[in-house]
Design a protein around this motif. Structure first.
Motif, mmCIF file in Angstrom:
data_model
loop_
_atom_site.group_PDB
_atom_site.id
_atom_site.type_symbol
_atom_site.label_atom_id
_atom_site.label_comp_id
_atom_site.label_asym_id
_atom_site.label_seq_id
_atom_site.Cartn_x
_atom_site.Cartn_y
_atom_site.Cartn_z
ATOM 1 N N ARG A 1 12.852 0.343 -8.134
ATOM 2 C CA ARG A 1 12.506 0.496 -6.719
ATOM 3 C C ARG A 1 11.265 -0.293 -6.369
ATOM 4 N NH1 ARG A 1 16.382 5.113 -5.449
ATOM 5 N NH2 ARG A 1 17.208 4.868 -7.507
ATOM 6 N N ARG A 2 10.840 -1.086 -7.299
ATOM 7 C CA ARG A 2 9.755 -2.031 -7.030
ATOM 8 C C ARG A 2 8.469 -1.380 -6.538
ATOM 9 N NH1 ARG A 2 12.975 -4.388 -9.833
ATOM 10 N NH2 ARG A 2 14.066 -6.307 -9.252
ATOM 11 N N ILE A 3 8.065 -0.313 -7.225
ATOM 12 C CA ILE A 3 6.798 0.297 -6.854
ATOM 13 C C ILE A 3 5.679 -0.724 -7.010
ATOM 14 C CG2 ILE A 3 7.295 2.709 -7.309
ATOM 15 C CD1 ILE A 3 6.098 2.212 -10.121
ATOM 16 N N GLU A 4 4.699 -0.612 -6.127
ATOM 17 C CA GLU A 4 3.598 -1.579 -6.157
ATOM 18 C C GLU A 4 2.437 -1.089 -7.008
ATOM 19 O OE1 GLU A 4 2.569 -3.304 -2.353
ATOM 20 O OE2 GLU A 4 4.423 -2.536 -1.504
ATOM 21 N N GLY A 5 2.491 0.184 -7.375
ATOM 22 C CA GLY A 5 1.434 0.739 -8.209
ATOM 23 C C GLY A 5 1.925 2.009 -8.863
ATOM 24 N N LEU A 6 1.224 2.426 -9.905
ATOM 25 C CA LEU A 6 1.658 3.633 -10.614
ATOM 26 C C LEU A 6 0.460 4.477 -11.047
ATOM 27 C CD1 LEU A 6 4.055 5.168 -12.136
ATOM 28 C CD2 LEU A 6 3.295 3.892 -14.138
ATOM 29 N N SER B 1 7.337 -3.067 -1.233
ATOM 30 C CA SER B 1 8.070 -1.806 -1.190
ATOM 31 C C SER B 1 7.315 -0.698 -0.462
ATOM 32 C CB SER B 1 8.371 -1.333 -2.610
ATOM 33 O OG SER B 1 7.174 -0.928 -3.253
ATOM 34 N N GLN B 2 6.014 -0.844 -0.359
ATOM 35 C CA GLN B 2 5.175 0.185 0.262
ATOM 36 C C GLN B 2 5.303 1.505 -0.476
ATOM 37 O OE1 GLN B 2 3.153 -1.454 2.276
ATOM 38 N NE2 GLN B 2 3.786 -0.878 4.318
ATOM 39 N N GLN B 3 5.585 1.426 -1.767
ATOM 40 C CA GLN B 3 5.762 2.652 -2.531
ATOM 41 C C GLN B 3 4.848 2.685 -3.753
ATOM 42 O OE1 GLN B 3 10.466 3.601 -1.671
ATOM 43 N NE2 GLN B 3 9.938 2.460 -3.485
ATOM 44 N N ILE B 4 4.344 3.855 -4.029
ATOM 45 C CA ILE B 4 3.529 4.058 -5.217
ATOM 46 C C ILE B 4 4.187 5.139 -6.061
ATOM 47 C CG2 ILE B 4 1.334 5.009 -6.036
ATOM 48 C CD1 ILE B 4 -0.032 3.654 -3.716
ATOM 49 N N GLY B 5 4.371 4.867 -7.318
ATOM 50 C CA GLY B 5 4.979 5.856 -8.195
ATOM 51 C C GLY B 5 3.930 6.780 -8.781
ATOM 52 N N ILE B 6 4.262 8.056 -8.855
ATOM 53 C CA ILE B 6 3.356 9.017 -9.474
ATOM 54 C C ILE B 6 4.127 9.793 -10.523
ATOM 55 C CG2 ILE B 6 1.813 10.957 -9.094
ATOM 56 C CD1 ILE B 6 1.485 9.982 -6.248
ATOM 57 N N MET B 7 3.793 9.532 -11.763
ATOM 58 C CA MET B 7 4.508 10.188 -12.848
ATOM 59 C C MET B 7 3.690 11.365 -13.355
ATOM 60 S SD MET B 7 7.314 9.803 -14.597
ATOM 61 C CE MET B 7 7.785 8.119 -14.953
ATOM 62 N N SER C 1 12.047 -4.294 3.089
ATOM 63 C CA SER C 1 11.363 -4.565 1.828
ATOM 64 C C SER C 1 11.959 -5.772 1.117
ATOM 65 C CB SER C 1 11.448 -3.343 0.910
ATOM 66 O OG SER C 1 10.636 -2.316 1.390
ATOM 67 N N LEU C 2 13.250 -5.895 1.222
ATOM 68 C CA LEU C 2 13.910 -7.032 0.579
ATOM 69 C C LEU C 2 13.340 -8.325 1.147
ATOM 70 C CD1 LEU C 2 16.060 -8.028 -1.315
ATOM 71 C CD2 LEU C 2 17.719 -7.863 0.543
ATOM 72 N N ARG C 3 13.177 -8.303 2.420
ATOM 73 C CA ARG C 3 12.686 -9.489 3.114
ATOM 74 C C ARG C 3 11.184 -9.706 2.876
ATOM 75 N NH1 ARG C 3 13.115 -14.062 6.742
ATOM 76 N NH2 ARG C 3 11.082 -14.588 5.963
ATOM 77 N N SER C 4 10.421 -8.664 3.029
ATOM 78 C CA SER C 4 8.965 -8.821 2.950
ATOM 79 C C SER C 4 8.450 -8.821 1.517
ATOM 80 C CB SER C 4 8.286 -7.700 3.731
ATOM 81 O OG SER C 4 8.510 -6.470 3.081
ATOM 82 N N TYR D 1 1.402 3.793 2.277
ATOM 83 C CA TYR D 1 2.185 3.885 1.051
ATOM 84 C C TYR D 1 2.874 5.235 0.921
ATOM 85 C CZ TYR D 1 0.054 -0.417 -0.450
ATOM 86 O OH TYR D 1 -0.336 -1.715 -0.523
ATOM 87 N N LEU D 2 4.075 5.183 0.453
ATOM 88 C CA LEU D 2 4.812 6.413 0.188
ATOM 89 C C LEU D 2 4.655 6.769 -1.280
ATOM 90 C CD1 LEU D 2 7.066 8.414 1.437
ATOM 91 C CD2 LEU D 2 8.630 7.057 0.062
ATOM 92 N N PRO D 3 4.050 7.916 -1.555
ATOM 93 C CA PRO D 3 3.940 8.333 -2.951
ATOM 94 C C PRO D 3 5.259 8.922 -3.421
ATOM 95 C CG PRO D 3 2.818 9.907 -1.514
ATOM 96 C CD PRO D 3 3.427 8.868 -0.622
#
Lengths: 363, 363
Positions: free
Chosen positions: B126-131, B71-77, B65-68, B102-104
């Motif tokens: 953690r640099r989520i790409e969406g929330l 994060s391939q991550q989505i936050g769910i609050m 992720s640092l390189r690309s 994506y990892l939720p």
DNA sequence: TTGTATGCGTTATCAC
DNA sequence: GTGATAACGCATACAA
């Protein structure tokens, strides 16, 4: 500087350093309050902090973790996030983790082995430092956890026993639970008791039944074989309700003198109450019903449900604390041996059971 | 090589490269099936893959992720993970995300603003790409989301409207819901209806009441002011049950001819049923009760609960799909304008309401 | 067809 | 007191 932030999207340590005129190292040291920061002038610290705050700097967890080799993440694999059982355990885990710097990453496997493996892989790639598996009544295959054991990641399973594995586990004492459930009914004067056991595939079912049998033997109580039923296996937790209803309806057709029903879990008990209601029988006046678990539903039903309580939130806390302990012991190269807990259940007496009037006693 | 794996704990690309005799880049290209891999010999590929598999290589998400820079991550609050309302929406979100990479990351704010901020900060690091923010009836402060808007992270809120913000939102049409609830009772012949409204602080309460008033006006139905109650504000979802019970008990003391209760939500309705039961009144024979939401509880209660259904799972799916769309449009520098959805509720008629016998009609 | 070199953002070790 | 520099593991532009 400012436009860099716009184009690249993210404020970095270098941006802050450039802005306040110090080097990256100084900025890093100040912001992390590293040991060396003691020997940095107050004026510098103030300027650095001001710049960081003004620019909205946020450390990049990826870079930080890559460097420090610590993810600060704990994986939590849940088998069904819609199941109140799992949900309450989660609550406990959260509570225990709140005071730490670990981020709990909750994954819902949705009772699907494939999902489980996929998510486990993703968690492993993200270098979780620990794992908690929250298993409801669904079957967990040990093989699925092979990857975890191989990677030597501290882990705890709650809701299921895995003596064969190196994983610590924490679950309710089902045998005692079954014992207490029957004891409760018996002490209220019930002698004609029907039992709805859990699915045969489930270890829990056997344990609870063993406890029931043990109490019956101790108390000299005879259980009729024809009044003992088995829930079919199912992957949907609400299925218990409908099966409980079906079985109870069936039971009412054949069992005339039955004064109490001991159900495998709360949902089954709720189903039983529903069937009794449909058949025009009052609970608890005509028939008492006891459940198992004490899900939130139980205290909100009409009548409120008497049940054998699993201290789920507490189990979550214990699991998390144990995990933290195992994680702490890891770098010291003194790996903690797996520990297997059996938590004590207790009967919560509510309105669905009542003392049987003496005139109605048969035995 | 082998001992390196033991000491360092983790197999890296370099380890694999050393083992199979190729360079890191070749290994990387092969394992990622990058464009360049088309021009790599089958033999090489096979040797690389074999080595990687044998050594149990897993890419490091942090380095990747640092390189690309992805994060391939989505936050769910989530505001309360123990609330079935949130839980069902989560289920929908999961379903929609399953087919993606994506990892939720689910976070439980537990109705605590401080927790919310802390977790939001962790997600941002953690640099989520969406929330996705899942709000139940708890109040969400727009200011809390300022950080999100500033970072220009695509985000969707479900369960609450935020017209003022750039965030898309999706929630049930409360006004229509209130309208339908009263219509249902009215069409069953009820004229003497008590209403338990939600907490005053909640926007939902006003909307539902507006719908109720609109139907009453259309149908020429008069609602008695003294039969309208307000739930006090509370942070615990189960509080509705106890308040519903308390208010209904109070109501029964003063309201003689009341034939139906329209409750703010399912838990309140369950509380009302409990109070009626305690007072010796049958549901629905003596009094009908209608709820709102259709939580799993509703269909498992005795009697089963008639309610205005929110399509929660579907709302979760829609939210996730919208988020993915916004995320996709981002790199194209054509940011999608915020969209605000109002999903249609519908009445689910079960056993807690019934047509009023003609003889009992007063009006 | 494969190897070398560089940089992603941090932190830590050293030098000044 | 502070600054240059290396390394974490990976992906890719460029060289061979």
């Amino acid at each position: 500087l400012a436009d860099r932030k716009q184009t690249k999207g993210r404020t970095t340590l270098a941006d802050v350093a450039k802005d306040c005129g110090f080097s990256v190292s100084t900025v890093s040291i100040v912001l992390n309050e590293a040991p060396l920061s003691r020997s940095i002038s107050a004026a510098t610290k103030a300027r650095v902090r001001e710049a960081a705050a003004r620019m909205g700097y946020r450390p990049d967890a990826f870079a930080r973790s890559l460097r420090s080799r610590r993810s600060q993440q704990i994986g939590i694999m849940v088998f069904d996030i819609a199941d109140p059982f799992c949900t309450l355990i989660l609550r406990g885990i959260h509570t225990a983790l709140r005071s730490t710097d670990y981020l709990p990453i909750i994954m819902d496997a949705h009772n699907d082995a494939e999902q489980f493996e996929r998510y486990l892989g993703m968690l492993l790639e993200r270098r979780i430092e620990g794992l908690i598996v929250v298993a409801n009544w669904m079957f967990v295959d040990i093989k699925r956890l092979a990857a975890i054991e191989q990677e030597k990641i501290p882990s705890v399973i709650v809701g299921q026993q895995m003596r064969s594995s190196a994983m610590s586990s924490i679950m309710v004492d089902n045998e005692t639970g079954g014992y207490l459930a029957l004891k409760h009914l018996h002490q209220l004067g019930h002698r004609e008791i029907a039992v709805i056991r859990g699915p045969k595939e489930l270890p829990d079912s056997k344990k609870r039944w063993a406890g029931i049998v043990r109490y019956a033997a101790e108390a000299g109580l005879k259980l009729r074989r024809s009044w003992v039923f088995d829930l079919p296996g199912a992957s949907d937790p609400t299925a218990g309700f409908y099966e409980g209803r079906r079985i109870t309806t069936e039971l009412l057709g054949q069992a005339q003198g039955c004064t109490a029903i001991l159900a495998f879990d709360d949902l089954t008990a709720l189903g039983a109450i529903s069937a009794l209601h449909l058949a025009g029988r009052q609970v608890p006046e005509d028939c008492s019903v006891i459940g198992f678990d004490d899900v939130p539903n139980a205290s909100l039903s009409t009548p409120t449900l008497t049940t054998v309580r699993q201290p789920m939130e507490q189990m979550g806390v214990t699991a998390a604390e144990r995990l933290l302990a195992e994680m702490e012991s890891l770098p010291n190269s003194k790996p903690l041996p797996a520990k297997h807990w059996l938590t004590a259940p207790n009967v919560v007496a509510r309105d669905s059971t009542r003392r049987i009037p003496i005139s109605a006693k048969k035995h």
